[in-house]
Design a protein around this motif. Structure first.
Motif, mmCIF file in Angstrom:
data_model
loop_
_atom_site.group_PDB
_atom_site.id
_atom_site.type_symbol
_atom_site.label_atom_id
_atom_site.label_comp_id
_atom_site.label_asym_id
_atom_site.label_seq_id
_atom_site.Cartn_x
_atom_site.Cartn_y
_atom_site.Cartn_z
ATOM 1 N N LEU A 12 0.842 -1.195 0.000
ATOM 2 C CA LEU A 12 0.000 0.000 0.000
ATOM 3 C C LEU A 12 0.877 1.246 0.000
ATOM 4 O O LEU A 12 1.829 1.328 0.773
ATOM 5 N N THR A 13 0.554 2.179 -0.883
ATOM 6 C CA THR A 13 1.178 3.503 -0.835
ATOM 7 C C THR A 13 0.061 4.544 -0.836
ATOM 8 O O THR A 13 -1.042 4.296 -1.332
ATOM 9 N N ALA A 14 0.369 5.691 -0.282
ATOM 10 C CA ALA A 14 -0.563 6.821 -0.293
ATOM 11 C C ALA A 14 0.264 8.089 -0.424
ATOM 12 O O ALA A 14 1.029 8.429 0.473
ATOM 13 N N HIS A 15 0.142 8.741 -1.581
ATOM 14 C CA HIS A 15 0.880 9.973 -1.847
ATOM 15 C C HIS A 15 -0.051 11.164 -1.662
ATOM 16 O O HIS A 15 -1.109 11.219 -2.294
ATOM 17 N N GLY A 16 0.336 12.083 -0.814
ATOM 18 C CA GLY A 16 -0.432 13.307 -0.606
ATOM 19 C C GLY A 16 0.372 14.512 -1.050
ATOM 20 O O GLY A 16 1.447 14.776 -0.503
ATOM 21 N N ILE A 17 -0.135 15.219 -2.042
ATOM 22 C CA ILE A 17 0.522 16.437 -2.505
ATOM 23 C C ILE A 17 0.221 17.528 -1.479
ATOM 24 O O ILE A 17 -0.941 17.812 -1.187
ATOM 25 N N THR A 18 1.263 18.122 -0.920
ATOM 26 C CA THR A 18 1.071 19.135 0.116
ATOM 27 C C THR A 18 1.340 20.548 -0.370
ATOM 28 O O THR A 18 1.011 21.503 0.323
ATOM 29 N N GLY A 19 1.921 20.677 -1.551
ATOM 30 C CA GLY A 19 2.173 22.000 -2.113
ATOM 31 C C GLY A 19 2.584 21.892 -3.551
ATOM 32 O O GLY A 19 3.183 20.900 -3.970
ATOM 33 N N ALA A 20 2.249 22.927 -4.338
ATOM 34 C CA ALA A 20 2.613 22.945 -5.752
ATOM 35 C C ALA A 20 2.853 24.390 -6.181
ATOM 36 O O ALA A 20 1.974 25.240 -6.027
ATOM 37 N N VAL A 21 4.048 24.647 -6.683
ATOM 38 C CA VAL A 21 4.402 25.961 -7.202
ATOM 39 C C VAL A 21 4.873 25.764 -8.634
ATOM 40 O O VAL A 21 5.755 24.934 -8.889
ATOM 41 N N PHE A 22 4.270 26.505 -9.549
ATOM 42 C CA PHE A 22 4.627 26.400 -10.962
ATOM 43 C C PHE A 22 5.148 27.735 -11.455
ATOM 44 O O PHE A 22 4.607 28.789 -11.100
ATOM 45 N N ASP A 23 6.183 27.682 -12.290
ATOM 46 C CA ASP A 23 6.762 28.877 -12.894
ATOM 47 C C ASP A 23 6.844 28.672 -14.396
ATOM 48 O O ASP A 23 7.059 27.546 -14.863
ATOM 49 N N GLY B 18 5.187 -9.622 11.087
ATOM 50 C CA GLY B 18 3.771 -9.925 11.268
ATOM 51 C C GLY B 18 2.881 -8.721 11.470
ATOM 52 O O GLY B 18 1.679 -8.862 11.685
ATOM 53 N N ARG B 19 3.441 -7.523 11.406
ATOM 54 C CA ARG B 19 2.668 -6.298 11.575
ATOM 55 C C ARG B 19 2.940 -5.392 10.384
ATOM 56 O O ARG B 19 3.895 -5.588 9.652
ATOM 57 N N PHE B 20 2.099 -4.387 10.249
ATOM 58 C CA PHE B 20 2.315 -3.414 9.176
ATOM 59 C C PHE B 20 3.107 -2.229 9.711
ATOM 60 O O PHE B 20 2.886 -1.772 10.827
ATOM 61 N N ALA B 21 4.027 -1.753 8.900
ATOM 62 C CA ALA B 21 4.817 -0.563 9.217
ATOM 63 C C ALA B 21 4.682 0.424 8.065
ATOM 64 O O ALA B 21 4.515 0.026 6.904
ATOM 65 N N ASP B 22 4.740 1.697 8.389
ATOM 66 C CA ASP B 22 4.598 2.769 7.409
ATOM 67 C C ASP B 22 5.906 3.548 7.334
ATOM 68 O O ASP B 22 6.293 4.203 8.299
ATOM 69 N N ALA B 23 6.581 3.443 6.206
ATOM 70 C CA ALA B 23 7.752 4.285 5.952
ATOM 71 C C ALA B 23 7.225 5.566 5.307
ATOM 72 O O ALA B 23 6.660 5.536 4.212
ATOM 73 N N VAL B 24 7.381 6.661 6.012
ATOM 74 C CA VAL B 24 6.837 7.948 5.565
ATOM 75 C C VAL B 24 7.972 8.775 4.978
ATOM 76 O O VAL B 24 8.944 9.079 5.670
ATOM 77 N N TRP B 25 7.826 9.115 3.698
ATOM 78 C CA TRP B 25 8.823 9.927 3.010
ATOM 79 C C TRP B 25 8.276 11.334 2.825
ATOM 80 O O TRP B 25 7.173 11.512 2.295
ATOM 81 N N HIS B 26 9.041 12.310 3.253
ATOM 82 C CA HIS B 26 8.746 13.713 2.951
ATOM 83 C C HIS B 26 9.684 14.086 1.811
ATOM 84 O O HIS B 26 10.908 13.969 1.943
ATOM 85 N N LEU B 27 9.100 14.494 0.699
ATOM 86 C CA LEU B 27 9.917 14.695 -0.495
ATOM 87 C C LEU B 27 9.475 15.905 -1.292
ATOM 88 O O LEU B 27 8.395 16.453 -1.093
#
Length: 163
Positions: free
Chosen positions: A82-93, A117-126
């Motif tokens: 499972l992945t979940a990508h959340g866009i937190t900001g967008a600046v276009f030039d 035996g458990r789920f872990a979430d690796a959270v990337w801030h990018l």
């Protein structure tokens, strides 16, 4: 440079492009992601995705050129349930001409895996540092570089995958 601000209709199309990338990655539609990139032979530097190599390298170091290479590079996510990508900001030039633009997109990406035996979430801030080209009236990624800022790991109490 024509102006300092992207016209609203172009901004909306670029905004849609970066959100479609995130949605298609989470849906595991890597061929669909690849279609968001330019093809070799298109104007500029089309179809390039540059990925980091965490935890050794947080900056972009692995270049994947062309839609097939982009799809193949992202297919490693098939191993992540499972992945979940959340866009937190967008600046276009604007770019150097009306058919090019640049973007700085911030994102929080969750990568849920099973560990002991458990789920872990690796959270990337990018950050994605993007160059776009308008090809056949549609905005495409000419070049997308992934820059990691930090990675954290946390336990998942419950998800659609179970407990």
């Amino acid at each position: 440079m024509a102006g300092l601000v992207i016209p609203v209709e172009e901004w909306a199309a670029l905004h849609d492009l970066v959100h479609r990338y995130a949605a298609r990655v989470d849906e595991r539609d890597f061929a669909g992601v690849a279609r968001l990139f330019g093809e070799p032979g298109d104007p500029g530097e089309p179809g390039v995705l540059v990925l980091p190599d965490p935890p050794r390298e947080f900056g972009p170091v692995h270049e994947h050129r062309g839609p097939e290479a982009v799809a193949a590079a992202l297919s490693v996510l098939d191993e992540v349930p499972l992945t979940a990508h959340g866009i937190t900001g967008a600046v276009f030039d604007p770019g150097d001409d009306p058919a090019t633009a640049r973007g700085r997109i911030t994102c929080v990406a969750h990568h849920v895996t099973r560990r002991d035996g458990r789920f872990a979430d690796a959270v990337w801030h990018l950050r994605y540092l993007d160059r776009y080209a308008k090809i056949g009236g549609e905005w495409r990624f000419a070049r997308r570089e992934v820059h990691l800022d930090l990675i954290g790991t946390r336990e998942v109490r419950a998800s659609r995958l179970g407990r």
